[in-house]
Design a protein around this motif. Structure first.
Motif, PDB file in Angstrom:
ATOM      1  N   SER A 241      20.371  -2.585  12.116  1.00 60.97           N
ATOM      2  CA  SER A 241      19.705  -1.289  12.023  1.00 60.97           C
ATOM      3  C   SER A 241      18.799  -1.369  10.804  1.00 60.97           C
ATOM      4  O   SER A 241      19.265  -1.621   9.695  1.00 60.97           O
ATOM      5  CB  SER A 241      20.784  -0.221  11.871  1.00 60.97           C
ATOM      6  OG  SER A 241      20.361   0.816  11.058  1.00 60.97           O
ATOM      7  N   MET A 242      17.502  -1.236  11.043  1.00 63.70           N
ATOM      8  CA  MET A 242      16.540  -1.420   9.950  1.00 63.70           C
ATOM      9  C   MET A 242      15.775  -0.119   9.706  1.00 63.70           C
ATOM     10  O   MET A 242      15.260   0.483  10.648  1.00 63.70           O
ATOM     11  CB  MET A 242      15.543  -2.523  10.335  1.00 63.70           C
ATOM     12  CG  MET A 242      14.551  -2.867   9.252  1.00 63.70           C
ATOM     13  SD  MET A 242      15.269  -3.925   7.978  1.00 63.70           S
ATOM     14  CE  MET A 242      14.778  -5.543   8.601  1.00 63.70           C
ATOM     15  N   HIS A 243      15.704   0.285   8.439  1.00 63.45           N
ATOM     16  CA  HIS A 243      14.848   1.426   8.094  1.00 63.45           C
ATOM     17  C   HIS A 243      13.493   0.857   7.705  1.00 63.45           C
ATOM     18  O   HIS A 243      13.394   0.020   6.821  1.00 63.45           O
ATOM     19  CB  HIS A 243      15.478   2.197   6.929  1.00 63.45           C
ATOM     20  CG  HIS A 243      14.751   3.474   6.624  1.00 63.45           C
ATOM     21  ND1 HIS A 243      14.588   4.473   7.553  1.00 63.45           N
ATOM     22  CD2 HIS A 243      14.137   3.910   5.495  1.00 63.45           C
ATOM     23  CE1 HIS A 243      13.911   5.467   7.012  1.00 63.45           C
ATOM     24  NE2 HIS A 243      13.614   5.156   5.771  1.00 63.45           N
ATOM     25  N   MET A 244      12.437   1.309   8.405  1.00 67.11           N
ATOM     26  CA  MET A 244      11.088   0.830   8.083  1.00 67.11           C
ATOM     27  C   MET A 244      10.192   2.032   7.820  1.00 67.11           C
ATOM     28  O   MET A 244       9.593   2.575   8.755  1.00 67.11           O
ATOM     29  CB  MET A 244      10.523  -0.009   9.231  1.00 67.11           C
ATOM     30  CG  MET A 244      11.209  -1.347   9.387  1.00 67.11           C
ATOM     31  SD  MET A 244      10.461  -2.393  10.657  1.00 67.11           S
ATOM     32  CE  MET A 244       8.919  -2.890   9.929  1.00 67.11           C
ATOM     33  N   PRO A 245      10.132   2.467   6.556  1.00 66.03           N
ATOM     34  CA  PRO A 245       9.372   3.689   6.260  1.00 66.03           C
ATOM     35  C   PRO A 245       7.872   3.499   6.468  1.00 66.03           C
ATOM     36  O   PRO A 245       7.211   2.851   5.669  1.00 66.03           O
ATOM     37  CB  PRO A 245       9.711   3.984   4.798  1.00 66.03           C
ATOM     38  CG  PRO A 245      10.359   2.767   4.256  1.00 66.03           C
ATOM     39  CD  PRO A 245      10.786   1.891   5.380  1.00 66.03           C
ATOM     40  N   LEU A 246       7.387   4.075   7.567  1.00 67.85           N
ATOM     41  CA  LEU A 246       5.978   3.893   7.959  1.00 67.85           C
ATOM     42  C   LEU A 246       5.054   4.776   7.108  1.00 67.85           C
ATOM     43  O   LEU A 246       3.998   4.339   6.685  1.00 67.85           O
ATOM     44  CB  LEU A 246       5.839   4.267   9.449  1.00 67.85           C
ATOM     45  CG  LEU A 246       4.430   4.386  10.016  1.00 67.85           C
ATOM     46  CD1 LEU A 246       3.744   3.029  10.072  1.00 67.85           C
ATOM     47  CD2 LEU A 246       4.456   5.002  11.426  1.00 67.85           C
ATOM     48  N   GLN A 247       5.405   6.017   6.940  1.00 70.94           N
ATOM     49  CA  GLN A 247       4.624   7.077   6.242  1.00 70.94           C
ATOM     50  C   GLN A 247       3.418   7.522   7.051  1.00 70.94           C
ATOM     51  O   GLN A 247       3.235   8.714   7.287  1.00 70.94           O
ATOM     52  CB  GLN A 247       4.209   6.687   4.817  1.00 70.94           C
ATOM     53  CG  GLN A 247       5.311   6.090   3.932  1.00 70.94           C
ATOM     54  CD  GLN A 247       6.546   6.949   3.763  1.00 70.94           C
ATOM     55  OE1 GLN A 247       6.601   8.079   4.222  1.00 70.94           O
ATOM     56  NE2 GLN A 247       7.577   6.424   3.097  1.00 70.94           N
ATOM     57  N   SER A 248       2.563   6.586   7.482  1.00 71.69           N
ATOM     58  CA  SER A 248       1.437   6.957   8.342  1.00 71.69           C
ATOM     59  C   SER A 248       1.067   5.741   9.188  1.00 71.69           C
ATOM     60  O   SER A 248       1.258   4.598   8.756  1.00 71.69           O
ATOM     61  CB  SER A 248       0.229   7.366   7.496  1.00 71.69           C
ATOM     62  OG  SER A 248      -0.928   7.424   8.318  1.00 71.69           O
ATOM     63  N   GLY A 249       0.524   6.018  10.396  1.00 69.46           N
ATOM     64  CA  GLY A 249       0.099   4.919  11.257  1.00 69.46           C
ATOM     65  C   GLY A 249      -1.365   4.565  11.052  1.00 69.46           C
ATOM     66  O   GLY A 249      -1.872   3.632  11.666  1.00 69.46           O
ATOM     67  N   SER A 250      -2.048   5.310  10.190  1.00 68.27           N
ATOM     68  CA  SER A 250      -3.473   5.054   9.971  1.00 68.27           C
ATOM     69  C   SER A 250      -3.659   4.157   8.747  1.00 68.27           C
ATOM     70  O   SER A 250      -3.199   4.498   7.646  1.00 68.27           O
ATOM     71  CB  SER A 250      -4.192   6.391   9.755  1.00 68.27           C
ATOM     72  OG  SER A 250      -5.317   6.215   8.914  1.00 68.27           O
TER      73      SER A 250
END
Ligand code: SAH
Ligand code: SF4
Ligand code: F3S
Length: 433
Positions: free
Chosen positions: A255-264
């Motif tokens: 289980s991995m947390h991958m904090p994206l914040q924004s896709g742009s």
């Protein structure tokens, strides 16, 4: 014994800080915890300041606590809001007895005996490493591996409340993990703002210089330790070595947390996150190809200053491509002492609310599909909580919460469970052994 009422807001680091304060107060000042505010001799609020809302709520809550408390009970404000507001808190709420910053929780017993003490130094202090072994769960041990954060994400107050990043020496972490396993925990949960940046800076040159992958390998040698989790890794530091270790080490939970914040990529640049949309998707692809069973969670901020409709579309695009199992999503909240608070291209409040709703409904659709596909699957569940109605719940390796009918005899045990019913936040199953 005297009674301590403690409220913990914010992230897992605050939960660990609270465990440490409870242990210190128990040992040095003879306190035990209570859930009844009215009977407490000491009231602590361990605060979070990552968004504005919890900070404004703090003062109304303090007012309520002050009215309800026993006459001679003390009130202390700890944690991240304590770090950034400091003595301002006592100015605005003069009945507060002391203020203790997130980086100073080891001094709880000292400040307790000094009225109006304000201890908010964010410089490195060796006592920060010496956390007590007390834990609120006997089954899982939260273990700090680093303090502070060296990044400068333009929206984020954390580097100001928790200071510079300092990694805790390897031998201290391994010893703490070993002790917690000796005390019965089968799972450890490593904590840091950027766990996979572990080894960036140690407090002095005597400490062995190693990286996060090395730390994971060392920890997985501990006998009777079955599961290793961690949060938060940073997408920028997800190199191949790390992803390969994650996929190949059987003790690391998938289980991995991958904090994206924004896709742009444009917004990510404005946020100074250090990666692009393409890098993020490339890392997800590598992760999923090496570890098909992985579940991925993320953090997303909508309506960061300058986010256009097209930028927001990019975030939805990443959501559709990655299909995160879990998202923590927030409207951008301007914070003091951050770069982005000065940005003037603010997104309209109604647009921000609309975007959050759109994002969350898309996620609900994705989650319903993911959950439906769990029907009939068999998972190994580690049982940790006794629920109402004779249910016991726990997590799968890839972080689904599952409940089965059963008693406290299951707590701390692993069982194979077949999923028989689907709920949005919890699956129901039957033990198959
Ligand atoms: N170190 C972690 C994040 C810790 S803060 C990381 O880099 O992922 C937890 C989450 O709060 C962040 O991931 C972000 O999504 C959110 N957050 C932080 N500052 C915020 C702000 N000013 N407004 C809205 N959300 C914010
Ligand atoms: Fe904040 Fe960025 Fe540090 Fe995370 S990495 S704590 S978001 S500054
Ligand atoms: Fe909040 Fe501090 Fe954690 S601001 S999210 S409690 S690091």
């Amino acid at each position: 014994m005297k009674k301590l009422f403690i409220e913990t807001l914010g992230c897992a680091m605050n939960s660990r800080d609270s465990e440490h304060m409870i242990a210190e107060l128990r040992e040095k000042d003879d306190y035990e915890t209570t859930t009844k505010l009215e009977e407490a001799d000491l009231i602590l609020i361990n605060t979070c300041s990552v968004r504005e809302k919890p900070v404004s709520k703090l003062f109304s809550e303090l007012g309520v606590f002050n009215k309800k408390k026993k006459e001679d009970a003390k009130i202390g404000v700890c944690g991240c809001t304590a770090s950034h507001l400091g003595k301002e808190i006592i100015k605005r709420a003069p009945y507060v007895n002391f203020v203790l910053g997130a980086r100073n929780v080891s001094k709880i017993s000292e400040v307790l005996h000094k009225d109006k003490a304000v201890e908010i130094d964010i410089n490195y202090d060796e006592s920060e490493f010496a956390f007590k072994d007390f834990r609120s769960s006997p089954f899982k041990a939260y273990i700090n591996i680093s303090m502070g954060c060296d990044k400068s994400c333009t929206y984020c107050i954390v580097p100001k409340t928790r200071g510079e990043e300092v990694s805790i020496p390897l031998n201290l972490i391994v010893n703490e993990a070993q002790r917690s396993v000796d005390n019965g925990a089968k799972e450890i949960f490593l904590l840091g703002q950027n766990v996979n940046n572990y080894g960036r800076r140690f407090s002095n040159d005597d400490h062995k210089k190693v990286n996060f992958t090395y730390l994971l390998r060392e920890l997985s040698k501990i006998d009777n330790l079955e599961r290793i989790r961690f949060t938060s890794p940073h997408p920028f530091h997800m190199d191949d070595e790390f992803i390969e270790e994650f996929a190949n080490n059987p003790k690391i939970c998938k289980s991995m947390h991958m904090p994206l914040q924004s896709g742009s990529s444009k917004v990510l640049r404005d946020m100074k996150r250090g990666y692009s949309k393409e890098w993020f998707l490339n890392r997800v692809e590598k992760l999923k190809s090496m570890c098909p069973e992985v579940s991925i969670s993320t953090d997303i901020i909508v309506a960061f200053p300058g986010e256009s409709d097209e930028d927001f579309e990019e975030t939805l695009d990443v959501m559709r491509k990655v299909r995160f199992e879990q998202i923590f999503s927030f409207k951008y909240s301007p914070r003091p002492e951050t770069e982005a608070q000065h940005y003037t291209n603010v997104v309209d409040a109604d647009v921000a609310s609309q975007r959050l709703t759109t994002l969350q409904s898309l996620h609900t659709e994705i989650l319903d599909e993911i959950n439906a596909s769990q029907m009939g699957k068999i998972y190994k569940v580690y049982f940790e909580d006794l629920n109402q109605d004779m249910y016991v719940s726990g997590r799968t390796d890839n972080n689904f919460v599952v409940k089965v009918k059963g008693s406290d005899e299951l707590l701390g045990q692993f069982r194979d469970v077949k999923i028989t019913a689907i709920g949005r936040t919890i699956l129901t199953g039957e033990i198959v052994e």
